[in-house]
Every structure is written in structure tokens, then in C-alpha cells.
Scaffold this active site. Structure first.
Site, PDB file in Angstrom:
ATOM      1  CB  CYS A 140      -0.933  -0.005   1.205  1.00 31.90           C
ATOM      2  SG  CYS A 140      -2.012   1.444   1.259  1.00 31.90           S
ATOM      3  CB  CYS A 143      -0.579   2.520   4.003  1.00 26.27           C
ATOM      4  SG  CYS A 143      -2.058   1.844   3.281  1.00 26.27           S
ATOM      5  CG  ASP A 144       3.118   1.226   4.528  1.00 21.13           C
ATOM      6  OD1 ASP A 144       2.757   1.744   5.594  1.00 21.13           O
ATOM      7  OD2 ASP A 144       2.812   0.065   4.201  1.00 21.13           O
TER       8      ASP A 144
END
Ligand code: NDP
Length: 316
Positions: A140, A143-144
């Protein structure tokens, strides 16, 4: 039906942000929800280290800690959170019939499906080891990606997700290597154009990943050109995999309308499925956003829709 069949007003299947948010709302509405956690309690966030984009955590939060918070909040309002996974359903009549494990039978006036989706992985030992160690392997980018600001990263995949995530990463990272196994993209022309027009993305076609390098954290990736046989190591500190997701919906395909890739089709603007009293929340119906916060939002919708359904049937 056996004498041990238990009847519940609201059964929630799955324990990610969608399921727990549905539980919080359903419990506060006195629907006495029972939530089965499923095979991967906590869902995909259990594979994440820090979550920095969920509102309400100004300093970020560990994915597992956030799921523990969500569970505690659901239990504070008397959600009955149980271990176990649903093995079959029968949505052909009401109340709906559900079997958990080998022999636990339930009937439910409403069912909220929040079984999520699972990211696909390459399956390399080094990839899984570094992923599980929180060492820089992620599925992701949204997300990261932030953790690799100013650094070099690689992303595997050639579909719309990979193209979108590569351009997202390119805004944060110094350089993005896009590893494409064929000699062409699968992504739409528009998405391809965004990739090729981005200066700091280097697309490596005919390129397969042999190994993610690094002991505790990603230090590089070993790739092979499947046309020339040439192998090389590329220095990176983040390795992203964007080769698709599989929604966890096989269990429901006999009764629910699914799209061609298996996502449950919800009625636009609601969490309703084609079966009365069965609602869907989170990634099981969402191949576009796939965020914890959108899953939580649809979990809220599902509980509100379920409550209104119960009221309309005189069951609540
Ligand atoms: P896709 O299934 O479309 O693409 C998966 C990609 O991963 C393919 O390019 C495939 O390669 C590659 N791949 C699969 N397995 C491997 C492997 N073992 N090694 C290397 N590469 C591999 O998945 P997406 O998640 O990209 O998209 C899913 C759906 O969501 C699509 O319908 C897409 O259009 C949609 N979507 C739309 C977006 C938008 O409109 N903004 C954004 C994101 C997704 P190969 O081509 O060689 O098979």
C-alpha cells in the site's frame, strides 16, 4: 435446524476497520452485534507498521495497536467479539443462516459482510520475511510511501494500481523503479501516460523480481530480464507490490452479486447488497479506495442501513 441454533439480530463477519466500526454503531443502537473475527483477526492493518493517515492519531499509530483500540471500543458497547470463521451461509430465506467452523449454527436478521480483501504477494521468501518484520515491504503506497520520502523505491506490477501507486510514490521519493514482467503495461492508456510522463519513474520491462535484498530492512532488489537473462541488483529502501487484490467473498458467491473480479456489488450510495438484510462494508466491495478510513465509513453506513432494515421489518 438443530436445537443449538443461536439467533442474533446483527451478525458481523470480519474484524478490520469496517467490521469494528459497524460493531460500534450497531452496539450503540442496541442491536447486540456478534462479530466473528475470521482467519486474520484485525485484517490487513495487522500487516502494517505505522498508520499515519487515520484521523485522530496525531502521532500515528501502530496498525496492530489501532485494531486493538477499535476492538476495545466495540467491546465497550457490548459487542460480542468471537474467534472463529464463517464456513457457509444460506441467504435464500430470512432469517439468514450461517455456519461457523464445523458445527456452530446461527440465524441472523441482518448480516454485515466485512471480510475485506487480501493483497497478492509475489511469494518470495525474502519478500514475506521483510514484510512480516516491518522491514520495508508493503502492498500500500498510500499507507507507507511517506516513510520513504526522498529515497529510492521499487514497485512491482503493471496494472492501474501499480501505475497509480508509482505516480503517488514519485511525488515523495527520489526515484521509483517500476518492475513490469511483460513488455507492456496492463494499465489504461491514461494511467500509462501518467507514468511515462513522470521523470523520476524508470520503467523496467521484461523484469522479474528474484529476491528482495536486506537482512532486517530492504536494501535492494535483485531482478532478472526475462528476455536477455541479465541479472542486476538495484539499491532501494522500500519495495512495493501492486499486483492486485483478492476480495474475500467466495463464501457468498452463490447468493450475492459480485463483479467480474469478485467484489460484492452494493447498491450505489448504500451498503445494501442484492439480498435483503445483507449489507457489505469495506474492501469486500471496494477496489478503488481501499483505505482504513473508507472501510470504517462504510462500516458505519452498513450498521445504519441494518438498523433501518430491522426497524422497517418491526424487528427492532
Ligand atoms: P490488475 O489485476 O489489473 O493488474 C495486476 C498487475 O500485476 C498486472 O499488470 C500483472 O501483470 C501484474 N502481476 C500479477 N502477478 C504478478 C507477478 N507474480 N509478478 C509480477 N507482476 C504480476 O490489478 P490492479 O490492482 O492494478 O487493478 C484491479 C482493478 O482495479 C482493475 O480493474 C483496475 O482497472 C482497477 N483500478 C482502477 C483504478 C483507477 O481507475 N484509478 C486504480 C486502481 C485500480 P501482467 O500484466 O503481466 O498480467
Amino acid at each position: 435446524m438443530s436445537a443449538e441454533t443461536e439467533h442474533v439480530k446483527c451478525l458481523i463477519i470480519g474484524s478490520g476497520p469496517a467490521g469494528y466500526t459497524a460493531a460500534i454503531y450497531a452496539a450503540r443502537a442496541d442491536m447486540k452485534p456478534v462479530l466473528y473475527q475470521g482467519m486474520e483477526p484485525g485484517g490487513q492493518l495487522m500487516l502494517t507498521t505505522d498508520v499515519d493517515n487515520f484521523p485522530g492519531y496525531p502521532n500515528g499509530v501502530n496498525g496492530g495497536a489501532m485494531m486493538a483500540d477499535l476492538r476495545a471500543q466495540a467491546e465497550r458497547f457490548d459487542t460480542d467479539v468471537r474467534d472463529g470463521w464463517v464456513t457457509s451461509v444460506d441467504f435464500s430465506s430470512t432469517p439468514h443462516k450461517i455456519t461457523v467452523g464445523e458445527e456452530k449454527n446461527l440465524t441472523a436478521d441482518t448480516v454485515i459482510i466485512s471480510t475485506g480483501a487480501s493483497a497478492k504477494w509475489l511469494g518470495l521468501e525474502s519478500e514475506i520475511r521483510l514484510r512480516d518484520a516491518g522491514g520495508g515491504v508493503s502492498a500500500c503506497a498510500v499507507c507507507d510511501g511517506f516513510f520513504y520520502k526522498g529515497q529510492d523505491v521499487a514497485i512491482v506490477g503493471a496494472g492501474d494500481s501499480a501505475a497509480e501507486e508509482a505516480t503517488y510514490l514519485a511525488k515523495l521519493c527520489k526515484k521509483v523503479y517500476m518492475l513490469v514482467r511483460k513488455d507492456h503495461f496492463r494499465a489504461s492508456k491514461a494511467m500509462q501516460h501518467r507514468v511515462t510522463a513522470t521523470e523520476n519513474i524508470e520503467v523496467l520491462f521484461n523484469t522479474e523480481t528474484l529476491e528482495v535484498l536486506g537482512d532486517q530492512a530492504v536494501e535492494g532488489v535483485r531482478v532478472k530480464n526475462n528476455q536477455t537473462g541479465e541479472e542486476k541488483d538495484i539499491d532501494i529502501s522500500g519495495f512495493f507490490v501492486a499486483i492486485g487484490h483478492k476480495p474475500n467473498t467466495d463464501l457468498f458467491k452463490e447468493y450475492l452479486e459480485l463483479d467480474e473480479t469478485g467484489y460484492i456489488i452494493n447498491k450505489p450510495g448504500s451498503s445494501k447488497t442484492n439480498v435483503e438484510g445483507v449489507f457489505v462494508a469495506g474492501d469486500a466491495a471496494d477496489h478503488v479506495y481501499r483505505q482504513a478510513i473508507t472501510a470504517a465509513g462504510t462500516g458505519c453506513m452498513a450498521a445504519l442501513d441494518a438498523e433501518r432494515y430491522l426497524a422497517s421489518k418491526g424487528l427492532h
